[in-house]
Design a protein around this motif. Sequence first.
Motif, PDB file in Angstrom:
ATOM      1  N   THR A   3      -4.061   4.962   4.403  1.00 22.97           N
ATOM      2  CA  THR A   3      -3.099   4.591   4.506  1.00 22.97           C
ATOM      3  C   THR A   3      -2.589   3.327   3.747  1.00 22.97           C
ATOM      4  N   LYS A   4      -1.554   2.906   3.452  1.00 21.55           N
ATOM      5  CA  LYS A   4      -1.127   1.676   3.705  1.00 21.55           C
ATOM      6  C   LYS A   4      -0.864   1.183   4.880  1.00 21.55           C
ATOM      7  N   GLY A  40      -3.861  -0.092   7.121  1.00 16.04           N
ATOM      8  CA  GLY A  40      -4.136   0.604   7.057  1.00 16.04           C
ATOM      9  C   GLY A  40      -5.341   1.595   7.774  1.00 16.04           C
ATOM     10  N   THR A  45      10.623  -0.057   6.339  1.00 12.79           N
ATOM     11  CA  THR A  45       8.987   0.383   5.457  1.00 12.79           C
ATOM     12  C   THR A  45       8.640   1.534   6.515  1.00 12.79           C
ATOM     13  N   PRO A  88       5.214   9.908   8.250  1.00 17.33           N
ATOM     14  CA  PRO A  88       6.828   8.497   8.542  1.00 17.33           C
ATOM     15  C   PRO A  88       6.862   8.244   9.482  1.00 17.33           C
ATOM     16  N   TYR A 130       5.779   3.545   7.259  1.00 16.49           N
ATOM     17  CA  TYR A 130       4.274   3.694   6.981  1.00 16.49           C
ATOM     18  C   TYR A 130       4.608   4.805   8.353  1.00 16.49           C
ATOM     19  N   GLN A 131       2.610   4.836   7.926  1.00 15.80           N
ATOM     20  CA  GLN A 131       2.635   6.647   8.158  1.00 15.80           C
ATOM     21  C   GLN A 131       0.778   5.952   9.649  1.00 15.80           C
ATOM     22  N   ALA A 141       0.915  -1.736   6.957  1.00 19.80           N
ATOM     23  CA  ALA A 141       2.714  -2.456   7.209  1.00 19.80           C
ATOM     24  C   ALA A 141       3.241  -3.538   8.137  1.00 19.80           C
ATOM     25  N   ASP A 173       6.648  -4.661  10.149  1.00 16.82           N
ATOM     26  CA  ASP A 173       7.882  -4.038  11.461  1.00 16.82           C
ATOM     27  C   ASP A 173       8.283  -4.853  11.907  1.00 16.82           C
TER      28      ASP A 173
END
Length: 549
Positions: free
Chosen positions: A496-497, A483, A526, A535, A528-529, A499, A501
């Motif tokens: 942010t979290k 994040g 997921t 996102p 994610y951002q 992630a 991928d």
Amino acid sequence: MNIQAIYNKRTFIISALGLTGMLFAQTATAQEVLKQETIDIISTNQPKLRDAYKLNLTASLPGIDTTRPSMKYEIPALNLNFMYQAMPLKPLALGKDSLSYLQNNFVKLGYGNYKTPYVQAGFGSGRQDMYNYGLYVNYTGSKGKEIPDQDYSNLNVLAAGTYLLPKFRFDGSIGYDRNTVHYYGYGHDTASYKKKDIEQTFNQLTASVGMQNRPQNDWAFTFQPKVKFILFNDSYKRTENTFQLNVPVRKQVFEDIYIKVEGVFDLSTYKEDNNRAINNNIASIHPAVDIMKPGFVLHAGVNPTWSNGEFYLLPDIVNESHLIRKKLILSSGWISYFEKNSYRNLANKNPFLAGLPGEMMNTRVEEKYTGIKGTLGSHFNYNTKFASVTWYNMPLFVNDSADTKKFTTRNEAQLRAFQLHGEVGYIEEEKFQARVSFDWYNYNKQETEVQPWHLPAFQGDLFAQYTIAKKLHLNADLFALSGSYYLLPNKDFGKTKGAWDLNAGASCDISKNFGLWVNANNLFNTHYQRYYLYPTYGFNIVGGVMIKF
């Protein structure tokens, strides 16, 4: 008179005298004693051998025997029976003089969820002695399902060619890129926009021309000048024109010593609507000396650089020393360079940028690092680096307080971090290969901002590819992203979290000219951002056919 006659006469005289004396002695005994006689030698005896008689011999070869001998051989017959019958010997076929035919053209078509068309094509001239050329086209796009206006499209066209002369090589290319995104990072429950109001399209036209001499040996003088023109604009009447010139020159002065100089000119002009044009220029000269010995490499140079009129003398020193030949290599360096903060470069990093806030300062990066790298056996390779990195005048992306779906930049005067880089790879010919790499940053000091906005501290990648029977190709790519901090309009901040991928793909060659392919992205689904309020897509898959000719 010869010696023999004299000798005989002397003897006779001596004998006569003796005889006379004897007579006198007998007749007169009473007389007195006789007187002594003297002998006169007339000459000495010199003996001489007679000349030897020489024989003259003449050798001669025997006569040649021209008769053919008669020889008879008798080979006894062997009656042997073998169960194994050897194959007759055959000569191996020689390889063809000409190279195999190349498939210079291909068309790749596909379609996937999110209404994603996929078109890719390439056309080339093939092997030519004096020239070659090619044309490449790529188009893809998607429409979001979960989030409205999460649409994008991307078009790339590139034409390039090369012309060869005995002493020179000329390269040229022209390309066009069109990238369309939408500002979908807003509260869809409370706001609604028309497509044309949130659509952003970037257009880029690039033309480049280059030349390179073709030296006949390693000691020759080499140079490779290149000129590039870039026209960049967007949907909001922002334009930026760029001129780039690179002139690298290199000469070998000794067997293991090279000298080189590179001149770099990067000139840009940015303008928005009818506002004043903003110039952003970088010019530098990079002289350096390269020493390349077995087990030792040294690159020593400096980078005198002018950034918007300000002068900087930057270091450029890199060393590699083999502690164990090719297996354990100590790598270290002290380098510094500029990253140009043009509108085009910043928009490529964050396409949701709302233009430039004003005159931008370019980022000066300074790295001091050390690490080890090398190979293990015949398949493994590795590379590690520990560095101290400092960014001067670093632009950080923050959400615009007036319109949070767009981003502006804030200047960080000095940002420091420790970097740890690791990479391990495995290669087994063309059958299997795998690579894992990561970068970890410990941001430990900011002078201007509270946090390093939208800079993730960790990024990792695991890639693997496997080929079965040279027809079925499998690949997988696993990403890890930590994040990052973001700034809120009320001056508070959040994070942010992280992630994971996972992407996977496969392609199969059905025949020489036809194949099938499929790519699946974000298998973990997921959202994610990478940038706050934006996102990513969930699971998406695209597949199609490949035609080669």
